[in-house]
Design a protein around this motif. Sequence first.
Motif, PDB file in Angstrom:
ATOM      1  N   PRO A  47       0.806  -1.204   0.123  1.00 23.19           N
ATOM      2  CA  PRO A  47       0.059   0.134  -0.132  1.00 23.19           C
ATOM      3  C   PRO A  47       0.766   1.211  -0.043  1.00 23.19           C
ATOM      4  CG  PRO A  47      -0.984  -1.492   1.537  1.00 23.19           C
ATOM      5  CD  PRO A  47       0.314  -1.999   0.993  1.00 23.19           C
ATOM      6  N   LEU A  48       1.990   1.104   0.550  1.00 21.80           N
ATOM      7  CA  LEU A  48       2.827   2.570   0.738  1.00 21.80           C
ATOM      8  C   LEU A  48       3.314   2.707  -0.747  1.00 21.80           C
ATOM      9  CD1 LEU A  48       5.153   2.098   3.770  1.00 21.80           C
ATOM     10  CD2 LEU A  48       3.361   3.887   3.414  1.00 21.80           C
ATOM     11  N   ILE A  49       3.830   1.567  -1.379  1.00 23.48           N
ATOM     12  CA  ILE A  49       4.280   1.823  -2.729  1.00 23.48           C
ATOM     13  C   ILE A  49       2.920   2.312  -3.845  1.00 23.48           C
ATOM     14  CG2 ILE A  49       5.082   0.685  -4.927  1.00 23.48           C
ATOM     15  CD1 ILE A  49       6.767  -1.135  -2.824  1.00 23.48           C
ATOM     16  N   GLY A  50       1.777   1.754  -3.498  1.00 17.52           N
ATOM     17  CA  GLY A  50       0.838   2.235  -4.373  1.00 17.52           C
ATOM     18  C   GLY A  50       0.445   3.826  -4.024  1.00 17.52           C
ATOM     19  N   LEU A  51       0.628   4.118  -2.870  1.00 20.17           N
ATOM     20  CA  LEU A  51       0.194   5.609  -2.452  1.00 20.17           C
ATOM     21  C   LEU A  51       1.370   6.475  -3.349  1.00 20.17           C
ATOM     22  CD1 LEU A  51      -0.586   5.676   1.323  1.00 20.17           C
ATOM     23  CD2 LEU A  51      -1.861   6.065  -0.729  1.00 20.17           C
ATOM     24  N   LEU A  52       2.457   5.786  -3.796  1.00 23.88           N
ATOM     25  CA  LEU A  52       3.376   6.815  -4.537  1.00 23.88           C
ATOM     26  C   LEU A  52       2.529   7.322  -5.694  1.00 23.88           C
ATOM     27  CD1 LEU A  52       6.385   4.519  -4.737  1.00 23.88           C
ATOM     28  CD2 LEU A  52       6.393   6.784  -3.673  1.00 23.88           C
ATOM     29  N   VAL A  53       1.618   6.499  -6.403  1.00 26.22           N
ATOM     30  CA  VAL A  53       0.905   6.920  -7.538  1.00 26.22           C
ATOM     31  C   VAL A  53       0.183   8.063  -7.405  1.00 26.22           C
ATOM     32  CG1 VAL A  53      -0.708   6.209  -9.294  1.00 26.22           C
ATOM     33  CG2 VAL A  53       0.729   4.495  -8.390  1.00 26.22           C
ATOM     34  N   PRO A  54      -0.735   8.320  -6.343  1.00 24.39           N
ATOM     35  CA  PRO A  54      -1.542   9.433  -6.155  1.00 24.39           C
ATOM     36  C   PRO A  54      -0.484  10.748  -5.579  1.00 24.39           C
ATOM     37  CG  PRO A  54      -2.128   7.970  -4.367  1.00 24.39           C
ATOM     38  CD  PRO A  54      -1.166   7.392  -5.590  1.00 24.39           C
ATOM     39  N   THR A  55       0.598  10.494  -4.823  1.00 22.57           N
ATOM     40  CA  THR A  55       1.318  11.536  -4.135  1.00 22.57           C
ATOM     41  C   THR A  55       1.964  12.075  -5.452  1.00 22.57           C
ATOM     42  OG1 THR A  55       1.650   9.784  -2.461  1.00 22.57           O
ATOM     43  CG2 THR A  55       3.162  11.923  -2.647  1.00 22.57           C
ATOM     44  N   LEU A  56       2.684  11.469  -6.531  1.00 20.78           N
ATOM     45  CA  LEU A  56       3.216  12.146  -7.463  1.00 20.78           C
ATOM     46  C   LEU A  56       2.293  12.965  -8.445  1.00 20.78           C
ATOM     47  CD1 LEU A  56       5.978   9.477  -8.386  1.00 20.78           C
ATOM     48  CD2 LEU A  56       6.456  11.513  -7.312  1.00 20.78           C
ATOM     49  N   LEU A  57       1.126  12.343  -8.700  1.00 23.14           N
ATOM     50  CA  LEU A  57       0.078  12.907  -9.282  1.00 23.14           C
ATOM     51  C   LEU A  57      -0.206  14.221  -8.480  1.00 23.14           C
ATOM     52  CD1 LEU A  57      -2.259  10.015 -10.355  1.00 23.14           C
ATOM     53  CD2 LEU A  57      -0.718  11.588 -12.006  1.00 23.14           C
ATOM     54  N   VAL A 116      -4.476  -0.140  -4.326  1.00 26.01           N
ATOM     55  CA  VAL A 116      -4.355   1.434  -3.833  1.00 26.01           C
ATOM     56  C   VAL A 116      -4.153   2.534  -4.843  1.00 26.01           C
ATOM     57  CG1 VAL A 116      -2.937   2.852  -2.231  1.00 26.01           C
ATOM     58  CG2 VAL A 116      -3.433   0.620  -1.388  1.00 26.01           C
ATOM     59  N   GLY A 117      -3.405   2.061  -5.670  1.00 19.50           N
ATOM     60  CA  GLY A 117      -3.214   2.773  -6.963  1.00 19.50           C
ATOM     61  C   GLY A 117      -4.316   3.167  -7.737  1.00 19.50           C
ATOM     62  N   ILE A 126      -5.438  17.082 -13.086  1.00 23.60           N
ATOM     63  CA  ILE A 126      -4.675  15.929 -13.482  1.00 23.60           C
ATOM     64  C   ILE A 126      -5.033  15.230 -14.508  1.00 23.60           C
ATOM     65  CG2 ILE A 126      -3.597  13.743 -12.098  1.00 23.60           C
ATOM     66  CD1 ILE A 126      -3.821  15.334  -9.382  1.00 23.60           C
ATOM     67  N   ILE A 170      -9.297  10.531  -8.277  1.00 23.22           N
ATOM     68  CA  ILE A 170      -8.547  11.647  -8.632  1.00 23.22           C
ATOM     69  C   ILE A 170      -9.200  11.879  -9.826  1.00 23.22           C
ATOM     70  CG2 ILE A 170      -6.493  12.545  -9.916  1.00 23.22           C
ATOM     71  CD1 ILE A 170      -4.918  11.308  -7.611  1.00 23.22           C
ATOM     72  N   PHE A 208       4.178   7.908 -11.511  1.00 21.98           N
ATOM     73  CA  PHE A 208       5.103   7.180 -11.119  1.00 21.98           C
ATOM     74  C   PHE A 208       5.726   6.301 -12.301  1.00 21.98           C
ATOM     75  CE2 PHE A 208       5.861   2.902  -8.704  1.00 21.98           C
ATOM     76  CZ  PHE A 208       7.113   3.553  -8.151  1.00 21.98           C
ATOM     77  N   SER A 219      -1.288  -5.322  -4.055  1.00 21.29           N
ATOM     78  CA  SER A 219      -2.009  -4.291  -2.935  1.00 21.29           C
ATOM     79  C   SER A 219      -1.579  -2.900  -3.375  1.00 21.29           C
ATOM     80  CB  SER A 219      -1.513  -4.381  -1.679  1.00 21.29           C
ATOM     81  OG  SER A 219      -0.045  -4.485  -1.370  1.00 21.29           O
ATOM     82  N   ALA A 220      -0.430  -2.799  -4.094  1.00 23.11           N
ATOM     83  CA  ALA A 220       0.172  -1.430  -4.396  1.00 23.11           C
ATOM     84  C   ALA A 220      -0.733  -0.893  -5.764  1.00 23.11           C
ATOM     85  CB  ALA A 220       1.548  -1.409  -4.834  1.00 23.11           C
TER      86      ALA A 220
END
Lengths: 188, 154
Positions: free
Chosen positions: A16-26, B65-66, B86, B73, A33, B61-62
């Motif tokens: 999930p932390l890696i998945g959050l990279l997607v919205p964070t960078l957007l 969440v993505g 965006i 968004i 990403f 899981s990434a």
Amino acid sequence: MQDLLHEPWPWYIAGPLIGLLVPTLLLIGGKQFGISSNLKHICSAILPKKPDFLRYDWRAVGSWNLVFAAGIFTGGFIASRWLQGGTSIQVAEATQQALTRIGFDMRSIGLVPVELFSLGSLLSLRGFVAVVVGGFLVGFGARYADGCTSGHAISGLSDLQPTSLLAVVGFFAGGLFATHVILPLLMS
Amino acid sequence: MPQHVTTQNVTIHNSFGKLLPYFLVGTGFGIVATKSQIISWYRMQEMFRFHSFHMFGIISSAIVVGAISVWLIKKLQTRHLGGEVIQMSTRVPGDGYRFWIGGSIFGLGWGLAGACPGPIFALLGNGIVGAAVLLVSALLGTWTYAVLRPYLPH
């Protein structure tokens, strides 16, 4: 807390932390990403004579991405220096047995095997093929497929892009062939 | 840094303050990637042999969440910190060759070297000297693609 330091972080925290990279960078700047484009930016920056594909303003397009990669480097450094990263690599019993069978010493393992990555190994056929040819194919294939694990498997699939699914199927097909056919041949 | 760049546009995009967030996010990724051991050659072997759920759990899981994030968004027409709505770029499928041929070539390298581009940078930070060889080889591969690009099916 101690466990977080000594044990590998479990998938349900890391994923999930890696998945959050997607919205964070957007959200920061509308960036998608992806990491392998950095290889293209570096080529564009350092090559004196460039094919068309590498002629573009890499500073305008790629600065954020290169800085992101510098961050990944720094994160790796911090984790190894202060967070006991890269130690106590754990793999399944079955993997240990399979790799032992084809000639890897699994008694004490780091991030990469000395059997392929040590200087002596790099000068042998097996190390050259695994690391030099392997790295070459990673760079070539990522640009040919227009993305790597981050750009296609995470970003692309998060956006439900069919082309990314096709690429990811290719990633795994290639990886399975390398693991089950080429690696045993190299080690024999 | 801004004195090296010419156009005003580039200066704005490349100011220290604009780039710092990407550095910090990258640092976080480097730490997570190291601590979850996804930068380990052995973990890739474990994945390609289907001996553990670890890598599959992380990747899937990434994606979940993505995907939820991207859906939200888009649905909310969210603007980024720069103020624009965006948008995700869609890859042009062409004949589709590049995705499965290029993908399979990438996969061969991924399986052999046990690292994809993100982990190469994290491995370097971990002081793995061999990762420098990986990086240089990957740059050579990228350059070779750039040269051969006009002759390859896409």
